[in-house]
Design an enzyme around this catalytic site. Structure first.
Site, PDB file in Angstrom:
ATOM      1  N   ARG A 118       0.809  -1.237   0.000  1.00 51.52           N
ATOM      2  CA  ARG A 118       0.000   0.000   0.000  1.00 51.52           C
ATOM      3  C   ARG A 118       0.837   1.280   0.000  1.00 51.52           C
ATOM      4  O   ARG A 118       0.357   2.352   0.363  1.00 51.52           O
ATOM      5  CB  ARG A 118      -0.982   0.014   1.174  1.00 51.52           C
ATOM      6  CG  ARG A 118      -1.926  -1.177   1.157  1.00 51.52           C
ATOM      7  CD  ARG A 118      -3.172  -0.925   1.970  1.00 51.52           C
ATOM      8  NE  ARG A 118      -4.043  -2.078   1.881  1.00 51.52           N
ATOM      9  CZ  ARG A 118      -4.027  -3.094   2.754  1.00 51.52           C
ATOM     10  NH1 ARG A 118      -3.215  -3.075   3.779  1.00 51.52           N
ATOM     11  NH2 ARG A 118      -4.828  -4.115   2.592  1.00 51.52           N
ATOM     12  N   LYS A 140       2.628  11.144 -11.397  1.00 51.80           N
ATOM     13  CA  LYS A 140       1.816  10.227 -12.214  1.00 51.80           C
ATOM     14  C   LYS A 140       2.621   8.963 -12.438  1.00 51.80           C
ATOM     15  O   LYS A 140       3.756   9.017 -12.933  1.00 51.80           O
ATOM     16  CB  LYS A 140       1.458  10.866 -13.557  1.00 51.80           C
ATOM     17  CG  LYS A 140       0.287  11.806 -13.479  1.00 51.80           C
ATOM     18  CD  LYS A 140      -0.184  12.195 -14.882  1.00 51.80           C
ATOM     19  CE  LYS A 140      -1.353  13.136 -14.813  1.00 51.80           C
ATOM     20  NZ  LYS A 140      -1.735  13.627 -16.164  1.00 51.80           N
ATOM     21  N   LYS A 224       6.189  22.751 -14.361  1.00 53.58           N
ATOM     22  CA  LYS A 224       5.470  21.547 -13.933  1.00 53.58           C
ATOM     23  C   LYS A 224       5.199  21.594 -12.427  1.00 53.58           C
ATOM     24  O   LYS A 224       4.102  21.260 -11.971  1.00 53.58           O
ATOM     25  CB  LYS A 224       6.245  20.283 -14.316  1.00 53.58           C
ATOM     26  CG  LYS A 224       5.495  19.026 -13.876  1.00 53.58           C
ATOM     27  CD  LYS A 224       5.408  17.943 -14.879  1.00 53.58           C
ATOM     28  CE  LYS A 224       4.427  16.871 -14.446  1.00 53.58           C
ATOM     29  NZ  LYS A 224       4.557  15.636 -15.170  1.00 53.58           N
ATOM     30  N   GLU A 234      -5.232  16.527 -10.982  1.00 48.87           N
ATOM     31  CA  GLU A 234      -5.817  16.858 -12.272  1.00 48.87           C
ATOM     32  C   GLU A 234      -7.327  17.082 -12.215  1.00 48.87           C
ATOM     33  O   GLU A 234      -8.078  16.518 -13.006  1.00 48.87           O
ATOM     34  CB  GLU A 234      -5.470  15.770 -13.303  1.00 48.87           C
ATOM     35  CG  GLU A 234      -5.563  16.281 -14.727  1.00 48.87           C
ATOM     36  CD  GLU A 234      -4.936  15.349 -15.746  1.00 48.87           C
ATOM     37  OE1 GLU A 234      -3.737  15.054 -15.627  1.00 48.87           O
ATOM     38  OE2 GLU A 234      -5.647  14.926 -16.653  1.00 48.87           O
ATOM     39  N   HIS A 245      -1.441  15.114 -26.092  1.00 50.60           N
ATOM     40  CA  HIS A 245      -1.266  13.739 -25.612  1.00 50.60           C
ATOM     41  C   HIS A 245      -2.365  12.785 -26.064  1.00 50.60           C
ATOM     42  O   HIS A 245      -2.095  11.612 -26.282  1.00 50.60           O
ATOM     43  CB  HIS A 245      -1.146  13.725 -24.079  1.00 50.60           C
ATOM     44  CG  HIS A 245       0.212  14.154 -23.590  1.00 50.60           C
ATOM     45  ND1 HIS A 245       0.765  15.376 -23.900  1.00 50.60           N
ATOM     46  CD2 HIS A 245       1.134  13.519 -22.812  1.00 50.60           C
ATOM     47  CE1 HIS A 245       1.958  15.479 -23.331  1.00 50.60           C
ATOM     48  NE2 HIS A 245       2.213  14.367 -22.670  1.00 50.60           N
ATOM     49  N   HIS A 262       7.432   8.564 -27.240  1.00 44.68           N
ATOM     50  CA  HIS A 262       6.371   9.354 -26.601  1.00 44.68           C
ATOM     51  C   HIS A 262       6.411  10.816 -27.073  1.00 44.68           C
ATOM     52  O   HIS A 262       5.392  11.393 -27.461  1.00 44.68           O
ATOM     53  CB  HIS A 262       6.520   9.273 -25.084  1.00 44.68           C
ATOM     54  CG  HIS A 262       5.489  10.063 -24.346  1.00 44.68           C
ATOM     55  ND1 HIS A 262       4.160   9.712 -24.298  1.00 44.68           N
ATOM     56  CD2 HIS A 262       5.577  11.227 -23.645  1.00 44.68           C
ATOM     57  CE1 HIS A 262       3.479  10.610 -23.594  1.00 44.68           C
ATOM     58  NE2 HIS A 262       4.318  11.537 -23.183  1.00 44.68           N
TER      59      HIS A 262
HETATM   60  P1  NAD Z   1      12.352   5.673 -22.028  1.00 46.12           P
HETATM   61  O1  NAD Z   1      12.225   5.528 -20.593  1.00 46.12           O
HETATM   62  O2  NAD Z   1      11.939   4.537 -22.894  1.00 46.12           O
HETATM   63  O3  NAD Z   1      13.861   6.054 -22.359  1.00 46.12           O
HETATM   64  C1  NAD Z   1      14.230   6.240 -23.705  1.00 46.12           C
HETATM   65  C2  NAD Z   1      15.438   5.359 -24.088  1.00 46.12           C
HETATM   66  O4  NAD Z   1      16.615   5.936 -23.567  1.00 46.12           O
HETATM   67  C3  NAD Z   1      15.380   3.950 -23.533  1.00 46.12           C
HETATM   68  O5  NAD Z   1      15.917   3.062 -24.482  1.00 46.12           O
HETATM   69  C4  NAD Z   1      16.288   4.036 -22.310  1.00 46.12           C
HETATM   70  O6  NAD Z   1      16.819   2.820 -21.927  1.00 46.12           O
HETATM   71  C5  NAD Z   1      17.344   4.966 -22.811  1.00 46.12           C
HETATM   72  N1  NAD Z   1      18.069   5.733 -21.801  1.00 46.12           N
HETATM   73  C6  NAD Z   1      17.607   6.216 -20.634  1.00 46.12           C
HETATM   74  N2  NAD Z   1      18.546   6.996 -20.074  1.00 46.12           N
HETATM   75  C7  NAD Z   1      19.614   6.977 -20.880  1.00 46.12           C
HETATM   76  C8  NAD Z   1      20.878   7.617 -20.854  1.00 46.12           C
HETATM   77  N3  NAD Z   1      21.215   8.471 -19.893  1.00 46.12           N
HETATM   78  N4  NAD Z   1      21.747   7.354 -21.837  1.00 46.12           N
HETATM   79  C9  NAD Z   1      21.405   6.519 -22.864  1.00 46.12           C
HETATM   80  N5  NAD Z   1      20.219   5.924 -22.976  1.00 46.12           N
HETATM   81  C10 NAD Z   1      19.325   6.158 -21.984  1.00 46.12           C
HETATM   82  O7  NAD Z   1      11.548   6.945 -22.566  1.00 46.12           O
HETATM   83  P2  NAD Z   1      11.374   8.396 -21.988  1.00 46.12           P
HETATM   84  O8  NAD Z   1      11.248   9.259 -23.174  1.00 46.12           O
HETATM   85  O9  NAD Z   1      12.369   8.730 -20.968  1.00 46.12           O
HETATM   86  O10 NAD Z   1       9.963   8.306 -21.251  1.00 46.12           O
HETATM   87  C11 NAD Z   1       8.794   7.989 -21.970  1.00 46.12           C
HETATM   88  C12 NAD Z   1       7.779   7.430 -21.007  1.00 46.12           C
HETATM   89  O11 NAD Z   1       7.450   8.416 -20.040  1.00 46.12           O
HETATM   90  C13 NAD Z   1       6.474   7.019 -21.658  1.00 46.12           C
HETATM   91  O12 NAD Z   1       6.083   5.766 -21.178  1.00 46.12           O
HETATM   92  C14 NAD Z   1       5.507   8.086 -21.218  1.00 46.12           C
HETATM   93  O13 NAD Z   1       4.185   7.620 -21.164  1.00 46.12           O
HETATM   94  C15 NAD Z   1       6.048   8.442 -19.872  1.00 46.12           C
HETATM   95  N6  NAD Z   1       5.670   9.777 -19.398  1.00 46.12           N
HETATM   96  C16 NAD Z   1       5.169   9.886 -18.147  1.00 46.12           C
HETATM   97  C17 NAD Z   1       4.846  11.123 -17.636  1.00 46.12           C
HETATM   98  C18 NAD Z   1       4.377  11.242 -16.216  1.00 46.12           C
HETATM   99  O14 NAD Z   1       3.947  12.328 -15.819  1.00 46.12           O
HETATM  100  N7  NAD Z   1       4.482  10.194 -15.428  1.00 46.12           N
HETATM  101  C19 NAD Z   1       5.048  12.273 -18.413  1.00 46.12           C
HETATM  102  C20 NAD Z   1       5.562  12.125 -19.687  1.00 46.12           C
HETATM  103  C21 NAD Z   1       5.876  10.880 -20.185  1.00 46.12           C
HETATM  104  N1  GLY Z   2       2.562  14.634 -18.142  1.00 45.43           N
HETATM  105  C1  GLY Z   2       1.313  15.160 -17.716  1.00 45.43           C
HETATM  106  C2  GLY Z   2       1.176  15.299 -16.242  1.00 45.43           C
HETATM  107  O1  GLY Z   2       2.082  15.000 -15.515  1.00 45.43           O
HETATM  108  O2  GLY Z   2       0.157  15.708 -15.776  1.00 45.43           O
END
Ligand code: NAD
Ligand code: GLY
Length: 359
Positions: A118, A140, A224, A234, A245, A262
């Site tokens: 939890r 999130k 943010k 939200e 998005h 993304h």
């Molecule tokens: P990701 O986590 O897939 O990372 C992108 C790539 O870069 C991967 O292959 C990873 O292994 C690699 N990588 C990570 N750090 C590295 C580094 N320092 N050097 C080399 N390679 C590295 O993608 P992302 O763009 O970081 O995140 C996308 C995700 O985030 C999506 O799932 C999206 O839905 C989510 N997201 C969440 C929120 C939220 O508020 N929680 C907001 C925006 C996006």
């Molecule tokens: N990435 C959208 C949010 O965090 O609300």
């Protein structure tokens, strides 16, 4: 180092932004409340940065889970690997989960932290630009379902975010641009000065100029943090952070997780939102051209994939957390720097917007 604050009363937490932060033991250890920690990372990030984190944990019980790399692994099956590790090593409620990686690792580890017994302590160590400017901040957490992105999740704030900008040196150019999409978003929704700065400094960002990157990360996180502090769950203005998005998630789901990054989906989605805003008479053709130019300058896609028909697009968009009473609510622009949420548009206008978005 810059320290920003996400102001949520007793659950407030710092965002540390700077160079070489992974070598500063105190920054991490001061936020570990119990005497055990589980580091969650992936097969790409582990060889690069795992040892730096492990060296700070020599005094406490710790284990590591190394997940497969990719958006297609942000699901319930892979999440189970984290629970398996926690349970098989008998980690208790005082455990701290440390998410070391991009947004995929941050989101899945965050959801594990929200749900294990939890709720246990969580520290985010984002290593991509996208995760440093967006996903690690705000609480999130989620995994994907095959029918819809981020459909299973929880709001769950970390104790701290440690964004070491040195980690961006190993990121490839496509991933850097993907992160820039979320940076551009802040300018478009609420920060005209930042939008102007981005137009002037996009080349510097793409060349990874340290000062430009530091400014972009700080300004994005400040935006943010302000929004999340005012509307954590939200019920209002936080929805604006989802500009582009609903379109983007439809592209990611429809094309198969991992095909479009993304930020690439978000970039095309922001373009589509600008086109629809123009069709509704809110913004001018010149504004649309300005958005397109900035996205192209950041080496981001601006056209919807032709494999998705307008009908298919709308079906995918209908599975979205902003859908209410069967109507897709969209984030659109009153002006550049001024976004709003609405369901006040005709279906034919949405169809026309999608059709106008192909090459
Ligand atoms: P990701 O986590 O897939 O990372 C992108 C790539 O870069 C991967 O292959 C990873 O292994 C690699 N990588 C990570 N750090 C590295 C580094 N320092 N050097 C080399 N390679 C590295 O993608 P992302 O763009 O970081 O995140 C996308 C995700 O985030 C999506 O799932 C999206 O839905 C989510 N997201 C969440 C929120 C939220 O508020 N929680 C907001 C925006 C996006
Ligand atoms: N990435 C959208 C949010 O965090 O609300």
């Amino acid at each position: 180092m810059i320290t920003l604050n996400v102001d949520l009363g007793e659950r407030s937490y710092p965002i540390y932004i700077g160079t070489d932060l992974l070598n500063q033991a105190d920054l991490l250890t001061q936020h570990i409340s119990g005497n055990s920690a589980l580091i969650v990372t992936n097969e790409t990030v582990a060889p690069l940065y795992l040892d730096k984190i492990k060296q700070h944990l020599s005094g406490i019980k710790h284990e590591v889970v190394i997940l497969p790399d990719g958006e297609q692994f942000k699901n319930l099956d892979v999440l189970n690997q984290i629970y398996d590790a926690l349970l098989s090593h008998q980690f208790d409620r005082n455990t701290t989960l440390i998410a070391l990686g991009g947004g995929v690792i941050g989101d899945i580890t965050g959801f594990a932290a929200a749900t294990y017994q939890r709720g246990v302590n969580l520290i985010q160590i984002p290593t991509t630009l996208l995760s440093q400017v967006d996903s690690s901040v705000g609480g999130k957490t989620a995994v994907n379902h095959k029918l819809g992105k981020n459909m299973i999740g929880a709001f769950y704030q970390p104790k701290a975010v440690i964004a070491d900008t040195n980690t961006l040196n190993t990121l490839d150019d496509r991933q850097l641009s993907s992160g820039i999409a979320e940076v551009i978003k802040y300018g478009l929704i609420r920060d005209t000065d930042f939008h102007a700065w981005l137009k002037a400094h996009m080349k510097a960002l793409l060349h990874r100029d340290p000062a430009a990157l530091a400014h972009a990360i700080e300004r994005s996180c400040q935006n943010k943090a302000d929004v999340v502090s005012a509307d954590e769950k939200e019920s209002g203005q936080r929805a604006l952070l989802n500009l582009g998005h609903t379109f983007g998630h439809a592209i990611e789901t429809g094309m198969g997780y991992g095909e479009w990054l993304h930020g690439e989906g978000v970039a095309t989605g922001m373009m589509m939102a600008a086109i629809l805003s123009c069709k509704l008479g809110n913004i001018s053709e010149d504004d649309v051209a300005e958005v397109r130019q900035l996205l192209l300058c950041a080496k981001l896609p601006v056209h919807a994939p032709e494999q998705l028909t307008a009908k298919g697009f709308k079906k995918l968009m209908a599975i979205d957390k902003k859908v209410q009473d069967g109507k897709i609510r969209l984030i659109l622009l009153h002006a550049i720097g001024d976004a709003y949420i609405t369901d006040d548009y005709e279906d034919s206008q949405l169809t026309a917007c999608i059709n106008a978005s192909y090459c």
